[in-house]
Design a protein around this motif. Structure first.
Motif, PDB file in Angstrom:
ATOM      1  N   ILE A  69      55.804  68.555  17.131  1.00  0.00           N
ATOM      2  CA  ILE A  69      55.679  68.699  15.684  1.00  0.00           C
ATOM      3  C   ILE A  69      54.407  68.016  15.183  1.00  0.00           C
ATOM      4  N   LYS A  70      54.132  66.814  15.680  1.00  0.00           N
ATOM      5  CA  LYS A  70      52.956  66.081  15.230  1.00  0.00           C
ATOM      6  C   LYS A  70      51.675  66.863  15.537  1.00  0.00           C
ATOM      7  N   LEU A  71      51.561  67.373  16.738  1.00  0.00           N
ATOM      8  CA  LEU A  71      50.351  68.109  17.118  1.00  0.00           C
ATOM      9  C   LEU A  71      50.253  69.435  16.378  1.00  0.00           C
ATOM     10  N   SER A  72      51.370  70.123  16.233  1.00  0.00           N
ATOM     11  CA  SER A  72      51.361  71.401  15.516  1.00  0.00           C
ATOM     12  C   SER A  72      50.954  71.207  14.065  1.00  0.00           C
ATOM     13  N   PHE A 159      51.372  58.534  13.219  1.00  0.00           N
ATOM     14  CA  PHE A 159      50.151  59.275  12.878  1.00  0.00           C
ATOM     15  C   PHE A 159      49.430  59.808  14.110  1.00  0.00           C
ATOM     16  N   LEU A 160      50.144  60.011  15.204  1.00  0.00           N
ATOM     17  CA  LEU A 160      49.481  60.439  16.440  1.00  0.00           C
ATOM     18  C   LEU A 160      48.755  61.769  16.272  1.00  0.00           C
ATOM     19  N   GLY A 161      49.358  62.701  15.559  1.00  0.00           N
ATOM     20  CA  GLY A 161      48.685  63.986  15.338  1.00  0.00           C
ATOM     21  C   GLY A 161      47.359  63.808  14.631  1.00  0.00           C
ATOM     22  N   GLU A 162      47.346  62.943  13.619  1.00  0.00           N
ATOM     23  CA  GLU A 162      46.109  62.672  12.889  1.00  0.00           C
ATOM     24  C   GLU A 162      45.090  61.950  13.768  1.00  0.00           C
ATOM     25  N   ILE A 163      45.567  61.059  14.636  1.00  0.00           N
ATOM     26  CA  ILE A 163      44.657  60.338  15.528  1.00  0.00           C
ATOM     27  C   ILE A 163      44.010  61.297  16.525  1.00  0.00           C
ATOM     28  N   VAL A 164      44.806  62.197  17.104  1.00  0.00           N
ATOM     29  CA  VAL A 164      44.252  63.192  18.033  1.00  0.00           C
ATOM     30  C   VAL A 164      43.245  64.076  17.311  1.00  0.00           C
ATOM     31  N   SER A 165      43.569  64.478  16.094  1.00  0.00           N
ATOM     32  CA  SER A 165      42.644  65.298  15.316  1.00  0.00           C
ATOM     33  C   SER A 165      41.346  64.556  15.035  1.00  0.00           C
ATOM     34  N   ALA A 166      41.466  63.277  14.680  1.00  0.00           N
ATOM     35  CA  ALA A 166      40.274  62.491  14.389  1.00  0.00           C
ATOM     36  C   ALA A 166      39.376  62.345  15.608  1.00  0.00           C
ATOM     37  N   ARG A 167      39.980  62.174  16.777  1.00  0.00           N
ATOM     38  CA  ARG A 167      39.200  61.982  17.995  1.00  0.00           C
ATOM     39  C   ARG A 167      38.521  63.267  18.460  1.00  0.00           C
ATOM     40  N   THR A 168      38.998  64.419  18.013  1.00  0.00           N
ATOM     41  CA  THR A 168      38.445  65.686  18.496  1.00  0.00           C
ATOM     42  C   THR A 168      37.663  66.453  17.439  1.00  0.00           C
ATOM     43  N   ARG A 169      37.875  66.161  16.167  1.00  0.00           N
ATOM     44  CA  ARG A 169      37.294  67.012  15.123  1.00  0.00           C
ATOM     45  C   ARG A 169      36.378  66.302  14.140  1.00  0.00           C
ATOM     46  N   ARG A 171      35.039  62.803  14.789  1.00  0.00           N
ATOM     47  CA  ARG A 171      34.366  61.659  15.393  1.00  0.00           C
ATOM     48  C   ARG A 171      34.791  60.328  14.774  1.00  0.00           C
ATOM     49  N   SER A 172      35.914  60.341  14.067  1.00  0.00           N
ATOM     50  CA  SER A 172      36.449  59.098  13.518  1.00  0.00           C
ATOM     51  C   SER A 172      37.099  58.284  14.628  1.00  0.00           C
ATOM     52  N   ASP A 173      37.062  56.973  14.500  1.00  0.00           N
ATOM     53  CA  ASP A 173      37.760  56.125  15.461  1.00  0.00           C
ATOM     54  C   ASP A 173      39.218  55.978  15.029  1.00  0.00           C
ATOM     55  N   VAL A 174      40.012  55.295  15.847  1.00  0.00           N
ATOM     56  CA  VAL A 174      41.447  55.209  15.590  1.00  0.00           C
ATOM     57  C   VAL A 174      41.731  54.437  14.309  1.00  0.00           C
ATOM     58  N   THR A 175      40.993  53.351  14.075  1.00  0.00           N
ATOM     59  CA  THR A 175      41.219  52.584  12.858  1.00  0.00           C
ATOM     60  C   THR A 175      40.953  53.426  11.622  1.00  0.00           C
ATOM     61  N   GLN A 176      39.890  54.182  11.642  1.00  0.00           N
ATOM     62  CA  GLN A 176      39.596  55.028  10.493  1.00  0.00           C
ATOM     63  C   GLN A 176      40.647  56.116  10.325  1.00  0.00           C
ATOM     64  N   ALA A 177      41.177  56.604  11.434  1.00  0.00           N
ATOM     65  CA  ALA A 177      42.255  57.597  11.345  1.00  0.00           C
ATOM     66  C   ALA A 177      43.479  57.002  10.648  1.00  0.00           C
ATOM     67  N   LEU A 178      43.792  55.736  10.939  1.00  0.00           N
ATOM     68  CA  LEU A 178      44.911  55.079  10.261  1.00  0.00           C
ATOM     69  C   LEU A 178      44.639  54.953   8.764  1.00  0.00           C
ATOM     70  N   ILE A 179      43.425  54.552   8.404  1.00  0.00           N
ATOM     71  CA  ILE A 179      43.074  54.398   6.990  1.00  0.00           C
ATOM     72  C   ILE A 179      43.206  55.728   6.258  1.00  0.00           C
ATOM     73  N   GLN A 180      42.661  56.774   6.835  1.00  0.00           N
ATOM     74  CA  GLN A 180      42.711  58.083   6.194  1.00  0.00           C
ATOM     75  C   GLN A 180      44.137  58.617   6.128  1.00  0.00           C
ATOM     76  N   SER A 181      44.928  58.355   7.160  1.00  0.00           N
ATOM     77  CA  SER A 181      46.325  58.804   7.164  1.00  0.00           C
ATOM     78  C   SER A 181      47.128  58.097   6.084  1.00  0.00           C
ATOM     79  N   LEU A 182      46.877  56.794   5.891  1.00  0.00           N
ATOM     80  CA  LEU A 182      47.556  56.059   4.838  1.00  0.00           C
ATOM     81  C   LEU A 182      47.175  56.609   3.469  1.00  0.00           C
ATOM     82  N   GLN A 183      45.917  56.943   3.275  1.00  0.00           N
ATOM     83  CA  GLN A 183      45.476  57.537   2.011  1.00  0.00           C
ATOM     84  C   GLN A 183      46.212  58.843   1.734  1.00  0.00           C
TER      85      GLN A 183
END
Length: 295
Positions: A69-72, A159-169, A171-183
């Motif tokens: 579900i997270k990845l989809s 937020f694993l789906g968002e982290i995977v997306s950030a790492r592939t689409r 160029r955000s790092d994991v910390t930034q993915a957390l910040i954006q996901s919280l927003q």
């Protein structure tokens, strides 16, 4: 200014560019050529192995369906077979091990989840380990259910789906993915319930999970001491949840040397009508006595 307006300002203020006690993450910077290949990846295969100490392999974990579900929901196509065409492989090694003994026939559970994201040509993109353990036996929640809740609401898993997306689409790092996901989570909250439509792979009835994730993410951002988190944490000082405001004050404590952060904490220390909030803000500033609220 209303907290929603502050949040909007925080979104614009943030740029795009080993984590918690409960998680460790390693990531490498991609070359331009590698990123060009990775950014086109859409199909992912989940290589999941699972083990538990519980008798007969019984578990209440829903990690398999949750991962899909997270990845989809992050826009990926999850292929069912390793032989199906795919560019990304998410290798997940999930272990439940016997933990602390509480009484003769009652034990806690320790969860360790190793997650590796690999690209067919670019190689390893993410190496993440999440660890959670049962808490005190007198918490009122059975130890196994408690550790499952802790794992499910760990921001690195939620937020694993968002982290995977950030790492592939992006160029955000994991910390930034957390910040954006919280927003995004805060923007999706409804004003009356502070809840949101759950798109992260949880079962019906787990309506408190987004609230717990919000609090856990704030605490983790505080632990990381990353200046990029300051705008959203400042916005959260105006949240309707008292606990969220307290958590945000504490998360801003390590960043108080910033003029913007210090100004925000000073406003809370002198202007909030809640004495506990004023006390927490004064403590974060290093002051000994909070001021009375201004009328």
């Amino acid at each position: 200014m209303a907290w929603s307006a502050l949040l909007a300002a925080a979104v614009w203020a943030l740029g795009v560019v080993e984590h918690a006690d409960a998680a460790d993450a390693n990531e490498r910077v991609l070359t331009d050529a590698e990123y060009a290949r990775v950014a086109e990846a859409k199909a992912v295969y989940i290589d999941l192995t699972f083990s538990t100490w519980h008798p007969r392999g019984r578990t209440l974990s829903q990690i398999g369906p949750a991962l899909k579900i997270k990845l989809s929901n992050a826009g990926f196509t999850v292929v069912p077979k390793e032989s199906d065409p795919h560019d990304l492989t998410l290798k997940v090694r999930y272990r439940e091990e016997r933990g602390q003994q509480y009484k003769f026939d009652t034990y806690g559970t320790e969860i360790t989840c190793d997650i590796k994201l690999e690209h067919v040509s670019a190689g390893l993109l993410l190496d993440l380990t999440i660890r959670e353990t049962s808490g005190a036996y007198d918490s009122g929640t059975p130890p196994y259910l408690e550790v499952l809740e802790r794992f499910d609401t760990n921001p690195y898993f939620y937020f694993l789906g968002e982290i995977v997306s950030a790492r592939t689409r992006s160029r955000s790092d994991v910390t930034q993915a957390l910040i954006q996901s919280l927003q995004r989570m805060l923007q999706a909250e409804t004003p009356k319930t502070e809840q949101l439509q759950d798109a992260h792979g949880f079962l019906p009835g787990e309506s408190l999970y987004p609230t717990l994730v919000r609090e856990n993410t704030i605490r983790e951002l505080g632990r990381l001491r990353d200046d990029r988190a300051a705008p959203v944490l400042i916005a959260l000082l105006g949240h309707t949840s008292r606990q969220t405001r307290l958590d945000s004050i504490e998360a801003l404590r390590p960043l108080r040397n910033s003029a913007e952060v210090r100004s925000a904490l000073e406003r809370m220390a002198t202007g909030d009508r809640d004495p506990e909030i004023r006390k927490a803000a004064a403590s974060a500033l290093g002051a000994s006595t909070p001021a009375s609220p201004m009328n």
